[in-house]
Write a protein that holds these residues in place. Sequence first.
Motif, PDB file in Angstrom:
ATOM      1  N   LEU A   6       0.413  -1.444  -0.070  1.00 60.73           N
ATOM      2  CA  LEU A   6       0.320  -0.046   0.168  1.00 60.73           C
ATOM      3  C   LEU A   6       0.918   1.178  -0.397  1.00 60.73           C
ATOM      4  O   LEU A   6       0.480   2.410  -0.547  1.00 60.73           O
ATOM      5  N   THR A   7       2.175   1.359   0.752  1.00 64.88           N
ATOM      6  CA  THR A   7       2.695   2.172   0.642  1.00 64.88           C
ATOM      7  C   THR A   7       3.134   2.246  -0.632  1.00 64.88           C
ATOM      8  O   THR A   7       3.308   3.286  -1.537  1.00 64.88           O
ATOM      9  N   SER A   8       3.844   1.017  -1.489  1.00 67.07           N
ATOM     10  CA  SER A   8       4.565   1.314  -2.790  1.00 67.07           C
ATOM     11  C   SER A   8       3.366   2.217  -3.804  1.00 67.07           C
ATOM     12  O   SER A   8       3.126   2.957  -4.845  1.00 67.07           O
ATOM     13  N   LEU A   9       1.419   1.490  -3.150  1.00 67.23           N
ATOM     14  CA  LEU A   9       0.941   1.925  -4.313  1.00 67.23           C
ATOM     15  C   LEU A   9       0.244   3.245  -3.636  1.00 67.23           C
ATOM     16  O   LEU A   9       0.209   4.503  -4.995  1.00 67.23           O
ATOM     17  N   SER A  14      -0.013   8.971  -6.020  1.00 63.88           N
ATOM     18  CA  SER A  14       0.981  10.306  -5.594  1.00 63.88           C
ATOM     19  C   SER A  14       1.178  10.523  -6.466  1.00 63.88           C
ATOM     20  O   SER A  14       1.807  12.461  -6.903  1.00 63.88           O
ATOM     21  N   THR A  15       2.385  10.217  -7.133  1.00 64.04           N
ATOM     22  CA  THR A  15       3.602  10.901  -7.834  1.00 64.04           C
ATOM     23  C   THR A  15       3.151  11.178  -9.551  1.00 64.04           C
ATOM     24  O   THR A  15       2.950  12.384  -9.816  1.00 64.04           O
ATOM     25  N   ALA A  16       1.740   9.886  -9.812  1.00 63.98           N
ATOM     26  CA  ALA A  16       1.486  10.525 -11.193  1.00 63.98           C
ATOM     27  C   ALA A  16       0.152  11.549 -10.932  1.00 63.98           C
ATOM     28  O   ALA A  16      -0.347  12.454 -11.589  1.00 63.98           O
ATOM     29  N   VAL A  17      -0.347  11.901  -9.279  1.00 64.57           N
ATOM     30  CA  VAL A  17      -1.200  13.216  -9.274  1.00 64.57           C
ATOM     31  C   VAL A  17      -0.548  13.977  -9.197  1.00 64.57           C
ATOM     32  O   VAL A  17      -1.309  14.872  -9.407  1.00 64.57           O
ATOM     33  N   ILE A  18       0.260  13.887  -8.781  1.00 65.74           N
ATOM     34  CA  ILE A  18       1.328  15.185  -8.228  1.00 65.74           C
ATOM     35  C   ILE A  18       2.226  15.971  -9.666  1.00 65.74           C
ATOM     36  O   ILE A  18       1.862  17.164 -10.307  1.00 65.74           O
ATOM     37  N   THR A  19       2.241  14.823 -10.525  1.00 65.62           N
ATOM     38  CA  THR A  19       3.313  15.276 -11.985  1.00 65.62           C
ATOM     39  C   THR A  19       1.848  16.594 -13.015  1.00 65.62           C
ATOM     40  O   THR A  19       2.156  16.747 -13.692  1.00 65.62           O
ATOM     41  N   VAL A 219       4.634   1.249  11.366  1.00 69.26           N
ATOM     42  CA  VAL A 219       4.381   2.969  11.830  1.00 69.26           C
ATOM     43  C   VAL A 219       4.564   4.045  10.968  1.00 69.26           C
ATOM     44  O   VAL A 219       3.765   4.262  10.489  1.00 69.26           O
ATOM     45  N   VAL A 220       6.405   4.024  10.222  1.00 69.29           N
ATOM     46  CA  VAL A 220       6.281   5.101   9.658  1.00 69.29           C
ATOM     47  C   VAL A 220       5.959   4.774   7.965  1.00 69.29           C
ATOM     48  O   VAL A 220       5.700   6.030   7.080  1.00 69.29           O
ATOM     49  N   GLU A 221       5.760   3.362   7.593  1.00 69.98           N
ATOM     50  CA  GLU A 221       4.756   3.790   6.282  1.00 69.98           C
ATOM     51  C   GLU A 221       3.689   3.905   6.061  1.00 69.98           C
ATOM     52  O   GLU A 221       3.236   5.199   5.380  1.00 69.98           O
ATOM     53  N   ILE A 226       0.051   8.525   4.478  1.00 76.28           N
ATOM     54  CA  ILE A 226      -1.333   9.728   4.593  1.00 76.28           C
ATOM     55  C   ILE A 226      -0.400  11.186   4.453  1.00 76.28           C
ATOM     56  O   ILE A 226      -1.239  11.675   3.831  1.00 76.28           O
ATOM     57  N   LEU A 227       1.350  11.058   4.253  1.00 79.16           N
ATOM     58  CA  LEU A 227       2.143  12.293   3.672  1.00 79.16           C
ATOM     59  C   LEU A 227       1.338  12.167   2.063  1.00 79.16           C
ATOM     60  O   LEU A 227       1.854  13.408   1.130  1.00 79.16           O
ATOM     61  N   LEU A 228       2.158  11.386   2.137  1.00 83.41           N
ATOM     62  CA  LEU A 228       1.838  11.223  -0.116  1.00 83.41           C
ATOM     63  C   LEU A 228       0.025  11.498  -0.102  1.00 83.41           C
ATOM     64  O   LEU A 228       0.265  12.105  -1.159  1.00 83.41           O
ATOM     65  N   VAL A 229      -0.342  10.876   0.558  1.00 85.59           N
ATOM     66  CA  VAL A 229      -1.981  11.849   0.092  1.00 85.59           C
ATOM     67  C   VAL A 229      -2.368  13.025   0.383  1.00 85.59           C
ATOM     68  O   VAL A 229      -2.603  13.275  -0.350  1.00 85.59           O
ATOM     69  N   LEU A 230      -1.728  13.675   1.313  1.00 87.15           N
ATOM     70  CA  LEU A 230      -1.835  15.131   1.490  1.00 87.15           C
ATOM     71  C   LEU A 230      -1.283  15.328   0.868  1.00 87.15           C
ATOM     72  O   LEU A 230      -1.644  16.608   0.408  1.00 87.15           O
ATOM     73  N   ALA A 231       0.019  15.468   0.196  1.00 88.61           N
ATOM     74  CA  ALA A 231       0.472  16.173  -1.067  1.00 88.61           C
ATOM     75  C   ALA A 231      -0.330  16.411  -2.768  1.00 88.61           C
ATOM     76  O   ALA A 231       0.117  16.673  -2.769  1.00 88.61           O
TER      77      ALA A 231
END
Length: 245
Positions: A6-9, A14-19, A219-221, A226-231
């Motif tokens: 799920l972290t990789s996903l 998020s990379t696709a959305v941000i780009t 927990v770190v992942e 969460i940070l990736l989704v927020l970004a």
Amino acid sequence: MRLHPLTSLAAAGSTAVITTAAASWPLSLAVIAGALGLSAMGGTLRRLLPAAAAVLVPLCLSLLVLHGLFFPEGQIILAQWGPARVTAEGLSFARERAAQVSAAVLALLVFSFSVSVPDLVAALSAKGVQGRFAFVLASTLTLLPAITSRLDRIRQAQEARGLVIRRGLLHRIAAFRLQAVPLVSALVEDAAIRGAALEARGFGGTGPRTSYRDVPDPVVERWLRILLVLAAAAAVAARLWLAGG
């Protein structure tokens, strides 16, 4: 160290959305280079490139034709045939959009070619996603790598029986026409076999489920997701705000 599926996903999405939201030519090129580099490091580059070409070549050509020839805001005309005009602005716009699309597609393909389907299904099930839906989602995300692998086996079998594929685009298109029928038949057969296997394993059940596969989720992942989704959400919001302004 292998990331949680799920972290990789989340990273790929998020990379696709941000780009896409950023619409920045340098950023798109950086994402493309990063995706190809990660694929090369993971040993999936040789399988990823044909799949990416099958998706991106017709898509980028359509962008080139649509915007390169029929860009209403174009002022610098390079060539003209009736209503069709090749403009510098149209070519620049098509180039930027092609880079955006290529970056997003490559980011998602890197995830598709590197993720472990059993781990992804187990991770989705552990998050409360229904088993059948989790399997369908995982199969959809990894459909292109599965098709690429199946097509490669069909090609090898046909070459072993005497099929000669010559160099050149037209010869490869003709060869693909011969491979399309067994490919579709094999995919339909696989779908039926997988459906029966899912029923035998109780994927349609509604009761509590257990899994023998344990996918560690640090927990770190979790915070990273969460940070990736927020970004990604912030990038979309900023894009809409700039467009509105």
